[in-house]
Design an enzyme around this catalytic site. Structure first.
Site, PDB file in Angstrom:
ATOM      1  N   GLY A  47       0.724  -1.017  -0.104  1.00 57.53           N
ATOM      2  CA  GLY A  47      -0.181  -0.043  -0.283  1.00 57.53           C
ATOM      3  C   GLY A  47       0.780   1.290   0.007  1.00 57.53           C
ATOM      4  O   GLY A  47       1.964   1.156   0.352  1.00 57.53           O
ATOM      5  N   GLN A  52       3.138   9.888   1.228  1.00 58.83           N
ATOM      6  CA  GLN A  52       4.549   9.368   1.320  1.00 58.83           C
ATOM      7  C   GLN A  52       5.297   9.918   0.278  1.00 58.83           C
ATOM      8  O   GLN A  52       6.674   9.617   0.313  1.00 58.83           O
ATOM      9  CB  GLN A  52       4.272   7.967   1.288  1.00 58.83           C
ATOM     10  CG  GLN A  52       3.746   7.595   2.693  1.00 58.83           C
ATOM     11  CD  GLN A  52       3.379   5.976   2.711  1.00 58.83           C
ATOM     12  OE1 GLN A  52       2.747   5.255   2.153  1.00 58.83           O
ATOM     13  NE2 GLN A  52       4.280   5.213   3.355  1.00 58.83           N
ATOM     14  N   CYS A 100       5.896   0.001   7.554  1.00 61.04           N
ATOM     15  CA  CYS A 100       5.602   0.980   6.569  1.00 61.04           C
ATOM     16  C   CYS A 100       6.808   1.371   5.842  1.00 61.04           C
ATOM     17  O   CYS A 100       7.854   1.421   6.370  1.00 61.04           O
ATOM     18  CB  CYS A 100       5.011   1.956   7.656  1.00 61.04           C
ATOM     19  SG  CYS A 100       4.626   3.617   6.589  1.00 61.04           S
ATOM     20  N   LEU A 101       6.603   1.811   4.377  1.00 62.55           N
ATOM     21  CA  LEU A 101       7.545   2.167   3.732  1.00 62.55           C
ATOM     22  C   LEU A 101       8.172   3.395   4.146  1.00 62.55           C
ATOM     23  O   LEU A 101       9.589   4.012   3.886  1.00 62.55           O
ATOM     24  CB  LEU A 101       7.307   2.546   2.235  1.00 62.55           C
ATOM     25  CG  LEU A 101       6.758   1.105   1.653  1.00 62.55           C
ATOM     26  CD1 LEU A 101       6.189   1.302   0.195  1.00 62.55           C
ATOM     27  CD2 LEU A 101       7.747   0.168   1.653  1.00 62.55           C
ATOM     28  N   HIS A 142      -4.292   1.543   8.030  1.00 62.72           N
ATOM     29  CA  HIS A 142      -2.821   1.803   7.914  1.00 62.72           C
ATOM     30  C   HIS A 142      -2.905   3.072   6.866  1.00 62.72           C
ATOM     31  O   HIS A 142      -2.332   4.105   7.184  1.00 62.72           O
ATOM     32  CB  HIS A 142      -1.966   0.844   7.600  1.00 62.72           C
ATOM     33  CG  HIS A 142      -0.630   1.060   7.325  1.00 62.72           C
ATOM     34  ND1 HIS A 142       0.469   0.654   8.183  1.00 62.72           N
ATOM     35  CD2 HIS A 142       0.075   1.890   6.479  1.00 62.72           C
ATOM     36  CE1 HIS A 142       1.676   1.314   8.148  1.00 62.72           C
ATOM     37  NE2 HIS A 142       1.258   2.067   6.988  1.00 62.72           N
ATOM     38  N   GLU A 143      -3.144   2.740   5.559  1.00 65.33           N
ATOM     39  CA  GLU A 143      -3.033   3.527   4.391  1.00 65.33           C
ATOM     40  C   GLU A 143      -3.861   5.024   4.649  1.00 65.33           C
ATOM     41  O   GLU A 143      -3.365   6.166   4.568  1.00 65.33           O
ATOM     42  CB  GLU A 143      -3.399   3.195   3.088  1.00 65.33           C
ATOM     43  CG  GLU A 143      -2.447   1.927   2.625  1.00 65.33           C
ATOM     44  CD  GLU A 143      -1.143   2.041   2.846  1.00 65.33           C
ATOM     45  OE1 GLU A 143      -0.772   3.250   2.867  1.00 65.33           O
ATOM     46  OE2 GLU A 143      -0.261   1.199   3.233  1.00 65.33           O
ATOM     47  N   HIS A 146      -2.409   7.532   6.805  1.00 66.51           N
ATOM     48  CA  HIS A 146      -1.281   8.383   6.264  1.00 66.51           C
ATOM     49  C   HIS A 146      -2.017   9.667   5.930  1.00 66.51           C
ATOM     50  O   HIS A 146      -1.252  10.904   5.754  1.00 66.51           O
ATOM     51  CB  HIS A 146      -0.580   7.919   5.151  1.00 66.51           C
ATOM     52  CG  HIS A 146       0.546   6.841   5.361  1.00 66.51           C
ATOM     53  ND1 HIS A 146       1.637   7.163   5.933  1.00 66.51           N
ATOM     54  CD2 HIS A 146       0.373   5.439   5.407  1.00 66.51           C
ATOM     55  CE1 HIS A 146       2.276   6.217   6.185  1.00 66.51           C
ATOM     56  NE2 HIS A 146       1.744   5.234   5.950  1.00 66.51           N
TER      57      HIS A 146
HETATM   58 NI    NI Z   1       2.702   3.070   5.710  1.00 68.07          NI
END
Ligand code: NI
Length: 178
Positions: A47, A52, A100-101, A142-143, A146
């Site tokens: 995701g 991000q 998480c990226l 989660h997404e 953000h």
């Molecule tokens: Ni994330």
């Protein structure tokens, strides 16, 4: 198309409340979504949210066919979700590992609502209205976090289960992904 740098936790742009998308089905929006998929794929993520990559818009993408931590979980359909709204379906929560990226090399156990309804729009402005549970519901929560400036460490309650992936999961094949 372009692979973008993924901002890391500490960058103040990850803390903003994302602006709603006002115009759908535009070349600019389509290009953003293409770049997001290219960036997510290059990073082997499941995701990605527009903030991000430094874009202050309420756009998330997600999708995966299999996940090592959830071998029996149904795949999360490839989804473009714009201006999302999440509604918990009941108070039940479940805990599981997340990564998480924007927080590379770390994992933590995060409580999330077990069942949710989520609504929003696709890139053409078509309505999305789904019920999700388990890992699918976790990825959506989660997404969408953000988009309100929340990274998963801010949701952790038990910091004894937060740390470096290499220490928590010495076998890389079992490391949770995001
Ligand atoms: Ni994330």
């Amino acid at each position: 198309m372009a692979i973008h740098e993924i901002l890391k936790m500490g960058d103040p742009r990850l803390l903003r409340i994302a602006q709603p998308v006002l115009q759908f089905n535009t070349p600019v929006l389509d290009a953003l979504i293409r770049d997001m998929f290219e960036t997510m794929t290059a990073a082997e993520g499941v995701g990605l949210a527009a903030p991000q990559i430094g874009v202050d818009l309420a756009v998330v993408i997600m999708g995966f066919e299999s996940n090592d931590r959830y071998p029996d979980a149904p795949a999360v359909p490839e989804t473009i979700l714009i201006n999302p709204v999440i509604e918990p379906l009941g108070p039940e929560e479940e805990e599981d590992w997340e990564g998480c990226l924007s927080v590379p090399g770390m994992n933590g156990v995060v409580p999330r609502f077990s069942r949710i309804r989520y609504r929003g729009f696709d890139a053409q402005g078509g309505a999305i209205d789904r019920i999700a549970e388990g890992f699918h519901a976790r990825v959506v929560q989660h997404e969408c976090d953000h988009l309100i400036g929340k990274l998963y460490p801010m949701r952790i309650r038990d910091f004894s289960r937060f740390g470096y992936s290499s220490a928590l999961f010495p076998d890389p094949a079992t490391q949770p992904r995001d």
